[in-house]
Write an enzyme that holds these catalytic residues in place. Sequence first.
Site, PDB file in Angstrom:
ATOM      1  N   GLU A 209       5.545   6.631   1.135  1.00 10.51           N
ATOM      2  CA  GLU A 209       6.022   5.332   1.618  1.00 10.51           C
ATOM      3  C   GLU A 209       5.377   4.219   0.811  1.00 10.51           C
ATOM      4  O   GLU A 209       4.153   4.132   0.746  1.00 10.51           O
ATOM      5  CB  GLU A 209       5.643   5.148   3.088  1.00 10.51           C
ATOM      6  CG  GLU A 209       6.388   6.087   4.020  1.00 10.51           C
ATOM      7  CD  GLU A 209       5.952   5.943   5.475  1.00 10.51           C
ATOM      8  OE1 GLU A 209       6.591   6.558   6.329  1.00 10.51           O
ATOM      9  OE2 GLU A 209       4.964   5.218   5.742  1.00 10.51           O
TER      10      GLU A 209
ATOM     11  N   ARG B 187       0.861  -1.175   0.000  1.00 16.16           N
ATOM     12  CA  ARG B 187       0.000   0.000   0.000  1.00 16.16           C
ATOM     13  C   ARG B 187       0.900   1.229   0.000  1.00 16.16           C
ATOM     14  O   ARG B 187       2.086   1.138   0.318  1.00 16.16           O
ATOM     15  CB  ARG B 187      -0.925   0.023   1.216  1.00 16.16           C
ATOM     16  CG  ARG B 187      -0.209   0.262   2.528  1.00 16.16           C
ATOM     17  CD  ARG B 187      -1.173   0.269   3.701  1.00 16.16           C
ATOM     18  NE  ARG B 187      -1.962   1.487   3.776  1.00 16.16           N
ATOM     19  CZ  ARG B 187      -1.711   2.511   4.607  1.00 16.16           C
ATOM     20  NH1 ARG B 187      -0.671   2.450   5.411  1.00 16.16           N
ATOM     21  NH2 ARG B 187      -2.475   3.559   4.636  1.00 16.16           N
TER      22      ARG B 187
END
Lengths: 347, 315
Positions: A265, A223
């Site tokens: 991220e 993700r």
Amino acid sequence: MTLQFNDETFRGDYTYSNSSAAVRRFPFPFDRDSYMYSVNIEPHPGGPEGSPFEHAFDVDEHYVAEMRDRAITLAGDPLRCQSLPHMELAGWDLLELIMVSKARDYPALFSLARDGDRWHWTNRPLGIEQRFTFLDASTLPCGPMEYITRQAQGDFALLDAREGNLWMDAGMITSQADWSLDFDVGMNFFEWHAPVPKARGMGVFDKALKFLNAVTQEQSYRRLNWTMTVNPRLDTSPENYHKWGPEKRTVTPDNVGTKQFLRVELQSFWRLPRSNALAFPIRCYLASLADLCTQPKWGRRLHRVLRDLDPDLAEYKGFALNRAMIVDYLARHDDGAPTSPGIFPDR
Amino acid sequence: MTRPLLKVAAIETLSPLVKRFRFEDPEGAPLPVFSGGAHVTVEMADGDVLRRNSYSLISDPNDGSGYEIAVRREDRGRGGSRYLHEAVAEGDLLAVSPPANLFALDLRARRHVLIAGGIGITPFLSQLRQLDRAGQPWELHYAVRSRAEAAGLALLPESAHVHLHVSEEGSRMDIGAILDGQPLGTHVYACGPEGLIAAVADQAARLGWPAAAVHSEAFAAPPPGEAFEVVLAASGRSVAVGPRQSLLEALEAAGAEIDSSCRGGACGRCETAVTACEGRILHHDHWLSEAERAAQTRIMPCMSRFKGARLELDL
């Protein structure tokens, strides 16, 4: 493709830069013109050729400089790398996963020869050659997790799976978005997520934990998460807040485009075979607003997302102070035209 | 998800009721290694019924050359173990899932006490190898009715740490005596019939063991029962569940999209919302809480059955 590694810094004079190719492959996290938490998980690896999703562990032009920056951070604060005693096996799992993946995906850069437990690892960009015995930590210069994560971009948390929960019992954390391994080590999933606003009440963490506990060796997932950072600094840790926190005050309307970075991220989740632990790599990508606005779709979208974001989230992500300046800058790159769905830039 | 086909490389009779099966990659490629206590799910095309049963791996977790399971023939079960015993031969190809683990060792333990009843010995066979490799102290207690039925004996190492308890010979297992006096930091693991698991939990609690140091895996297979019907809410379609079929198997046979892993009521993957229930759900799983069971709004189709007028699922 031959990769040219940048000679650049993530502190002091901040010479970090993205080539135009690196900008185009940046993992822009917004697939629409607004943002709220979601369990935005998809299978990993897998994605367009050349994208950071293509391989298990992306290696890019920042590799050598990032590893140099990690070494500086560790020299100043060894507690950024910790492994509770029962996590050594998970460290070997991670070492195997990274070595096997890199040697397979980047054969020009890395190679691994295995003869039973006798392994021979070559890392050409860092000039490392190591013969060692797999599962025998005395044959490496340090523990297996530390050894391999000094050679892999991004932070790594190793989560022990017990009692239906996940426990942050080991990690290499030097490029974090303002959280501390030394503080979180030994905590469970709900404990280390306690500071995140709103999400607990939304049931996000219960769903996420259920999902993570069901991750098998068969399939890994990823993700994207994001925040904002002033200057291209990897080490935005609470321990060093005095070094980077005040830099938020150096942003002006004239320099916001080059000083304010979107920090993304790429998080992934891997069930480790021998230890049954979960590996949680958190790879950090940085791009300045000016870099992002070279892609018209991203300039428009980022403007709309940040303009409309919930104030609590702007506070949590640490850019409430400069939000107006950022939005003003981005507004100049938003002509109001519609944006195409998905995260990738238009051709 | 498509499962890799593995070749049945060897079948060996361990006792009148238990056979060992070894699976290997047909091309000889290495299989993923695993952790002690892991299981695989084996698919069996039995006529027009696709059976899926989960079995603990009994081979060395560090050995990717093959996977081994021990299967006890359950003549009163749903038919998977009978199929493996009677219809499967060496050289056959079966779909076998990659390993998953719901009964992992707690690697923080200073000492591991493993307590098995009957075929519940299986997950410990791989755990022992992991413990030995890591040099961690352990002791194993294996309770069986008779020596002839003790299929695990042939698979256990020669070790002073292995204790056999044969009830037919009068050497019944005394769980209190095993747990009493264990050093701090010891963890206990139980696998076998419900009664054994409950007895270990009771004794551990009585002796003041922390709950986190007590682990168990009920090697539950879906119980047979009376036939019933279930309605799929999306289509209004009715699916019949036979007496020797689990609800999950009936739903899969009817083409319903439903996730699963352990098929024994422990992993939570097949949890399904109940949209209407006139009657009583017979919950046989270890996943749902007491409150969730009582509410009758969730069901674990791998294990649970139904008795009543109408059961409708969110499928």
